[in-house]
Design a protein around this motif. Structure first.
Motif, mmCIF file in Angstrom:
data_model
loop_
_atom_site.group_PDB
_atom_site.id
_atom_site.type_symbol
_atom_site.label_atom_id
_atom_site.label_comp_id
_atom_site.label_asym_id
_atom_site.label_seq_id
_atom_site.Cartn_x
_atom_site.Cartn_y
_atom_site.Cartn_z
ATOM 1 N N ASP A 95 -40.212 100.130 37.956
ATOM 2 C CA ASP A 95 -40.068 98.992 38.883
ATOM 3 C C ASP A 95 -41.275 98.053 38.864
ATOM 4 O O ASP A 95 -41.476 97.277 39.797
ATOM 5 N N GLU A 97 -41.665 95.480 37.122
ATOM 6 C CA GLU A 97 -41.183 94.096 37.088
ATOM 7 C C GLU A 97 -40.828 93.592 38.486
ATOM 8 O O GLU A 97 -40.983 92.409 38.779
ATOM 9 N N VAL A 98 -40.334 94.504 39.337
ATOM 10 C CA VAL A 98 -39.984 94.102 40.717
ATOM 11 C C VAL A 98 -41.246 93.588 41.403
ATOM 12 O O VAL A 98 -41.254 92.518 42.023
ATOM 13 N N LEU A 101 -42.582 90.280 39.680
ATOM 14 C CA LEU A 101 -41.836 89.082 40.057
ATOM 15 C C LEU A 101 -42.232 88.595 41.460
ATOM 16 O O LEU A 101 -42.377 87.389 41.703
ATOM 17 N N GLU A 102 -42.433 89.548 42.366
ATOM 18 C CA GLU A 102 -42.862 89.182 43.721
ATOM 19 C C GLU A 102 -44.247 88.530 43.698
ATOM 20 O O GLU A 102 -44.508 87.573 44.428
ATOM 21 N N TYR A 104 -45.502 86.921 41.132
ATOM 22 C CA TYR A 104 -45.286 85.620 40.481
ATOM 23 C C TYR A 104 -44.794 84.594 41.510
ATOM 24 O O TYR A 104 -45.301 83.467 41.568
ATOM 25 N N LYS A 105 -43.836 85.016 42.345
ATOM 26 C CA LYS A 105 -43.313 84.104 43.378
ATOM 27 C C LYS A 105 -44.405 83.676 44.349
ATOM 28 O O LYS A 105 -44.393 82.587 44.887
ATOM 29 N N SER A 126 -38.716 92.003 29.406
ATOM 30 C CA SER A 126 -38.481 92.124 30.839
ATOM 31 C C SER A 126 -39.767 91.864 31.637
ATOM 32 O O SER A 126 -39.755 91.230 32.697
ATOM 33 N N SER A 130 -40.661 88.562 34.188
ATOM 34 C CA SER A 130 -41.149 88.765 35.565
ATOM 35 C C SER A 130 -42.518 88.131 35.772
ATOM 36 O O SER A 130 -43.166 88.374 36.790
#
Ligand code: SF4
Ligand code: SF4
Length: 358
Positions: A95, A97-98, A101-102, A104-105, A126, A130
């Motif tokens: 996880d 990447e989860v 990505l958060e 990154y946001k 992947s 992310s």
């Protein structure tokens, strides 16, 4: 004159000392390590972390780490704080990447330190999707030495595969890190050529010290002559300019200062670098001993600890003891890197005194 400081270098070091004092006072956070797992797919002979000892430690849930990130966010410029996933082997986590990505946001650049074993094309894609911004792959020499050190017959092949893939990526910053020891010191020139052919542009070298599993393998540790030879190799390679090579961040290096790194020595742990360890402990760098931990995210607010803790990191007067007590270099070195202190806060190694004057 490789150990002795020239007048010019002394002047520059005095100036840097002032800058360092100011940076310490301000302590802007620039690097946040997350020891996201203690699971590892290898069993490296020189590993600095005692992964196996704490193998029962479950991975921290992503949301617990993100809670800390959200606490930090109002106090920093996110794009100036690099979040680095480390381990264990960070890619053991499915996880990642989860979390990436958060981040990154939220505007945080993030990177990963890996042995490359799990870095398949699919996984790299992947990670990139992310927001992966930086990567470090460990490669400790040619196949025989690397596999021996990493304890796996496929570790060299997989790490080189990861490096070849990264060499094709234009958007991310990446490097290769090599642990130099008695098994690979005589192959450094050939290994440099190999890295160049593989597409490596940035390379970092560190040396083995008696911490973690390396303490049980004194035969890996370079003698003073060999250590000095490594510094010569780095200096000469930098002058050659074909690959960007740096010595790791630890160790005040006398006359080699600014010759083997782009900057003067400073241990940045607790100054601009912090870590959240697998069990929630708050530290400077991941491999610093528990006696220097500054709290725990499950008990304390990270930002309070960062702003008001880390006293031992920011005021190193306590380190003026033992071999550092009367050292003339203390004003520039402040007792070496924090990860080089043992459980009783005693220094394990002085780089400067290992340099052989020529
Ligand atoms: S004796 Fe201590 S202060 Fe002096 S160079 Fe070595 S580690 Fe640094
Ligand atoms: S604790 Fe060690 S690894 Fe961390 S910044 Fe200091 S010298 Fe570098």
């Amino acid at each position: 004159m490789n150990k002795t400081l020239t007048f010019k270098k002394k002047v520059a070091l005095e100036l840097f000392r002032r800058i360092r004092k100011n940076r310490t006072k301000i302590h802007d956070l620039h690097t946040l390590f997350w020891e996201c797992t203690l699971r590892c797919n290898l069993s490296c002979k020189h590993c600095g972390s005692d992964c196996r000892v704490m193998a029962n430690q479950p991975d921290m849930p992503v949301e617990d780490f993100l809670k800390v990130v959200d606490e930090i966010t109002p106090h920093v410029e996110p794009n100036k704080v690099m979040v680095v996933f480390t381990g264990g082997e960070a890619l053991s986590r499915k996880d990642l990447e989860v979390c990436g990505l958060e981040l990154y946001k939220r505007g945080f650049p993030w990177g990963v330190v890996s042995n490359g074993m799990y870095m398949t094309r699919k996984r790299l894609d992947s990670l990139l999707a992310s927001g992966l911004h930086a990567a470090t792959i460990s490669l400790d020499g040619f196949e025989e030495v690397h596999n021996w050190m990493r304890g796996h017959p496929k570790s060299f092949e997989n790490a080189v595969h990861a490096i070849r893939m990264l060499a094709e990526e234009k958007e991310i910053v990446w490097d290769v890190v090599t642990c130099v020891n008695r098994k690979n010191i005589n192959e450094l020139k050939e290994f440099k050529e190999f890295l160049l052919q593989t597409g490596v542009k940035r390379w970092r070298i560190f040396t083995i010290f008696p911490v973690g599993r390396a303490a049980q393998h004194p035969e890996f540790q370079l003698n003073d002559e060999e250590f000095t030879r490594v510094l010569d190799f780095i200096r000469d390679t930098r002058r050659e300019g074909r690959i960007r090579l740096d010595y790791g961040c630890e160790g005040f290096l006398g006359g080699y200062e600014m010759e083997v790194r782009d900057h003067f020595f400073q241990c940045n742990a607790g100054i601009d670098t912090a870590s959240i360890l697998a069990d929630g402990a708050i530290s400077g760098c991941p491999s610093i001993r528990a006696n220097f931990h500054q709290g725990n995210i499950y008990r304390d607010h990270f930002i309070d600890v960062w702003n008001h803790g880390f006293e031992k990191y920011r005021n190193r007067a306590w380190a003026r003891k033992g071999k550092c007590a009367d050292c003339k270099m203390f004003r520039y070195c402040e007792g070496n890197g924090m990860h080089l202190y043992d459980d009783n806060s005693n220094l394990l190694v002085c780089h400067y005194n290992r340099i052989i004057e020529r």
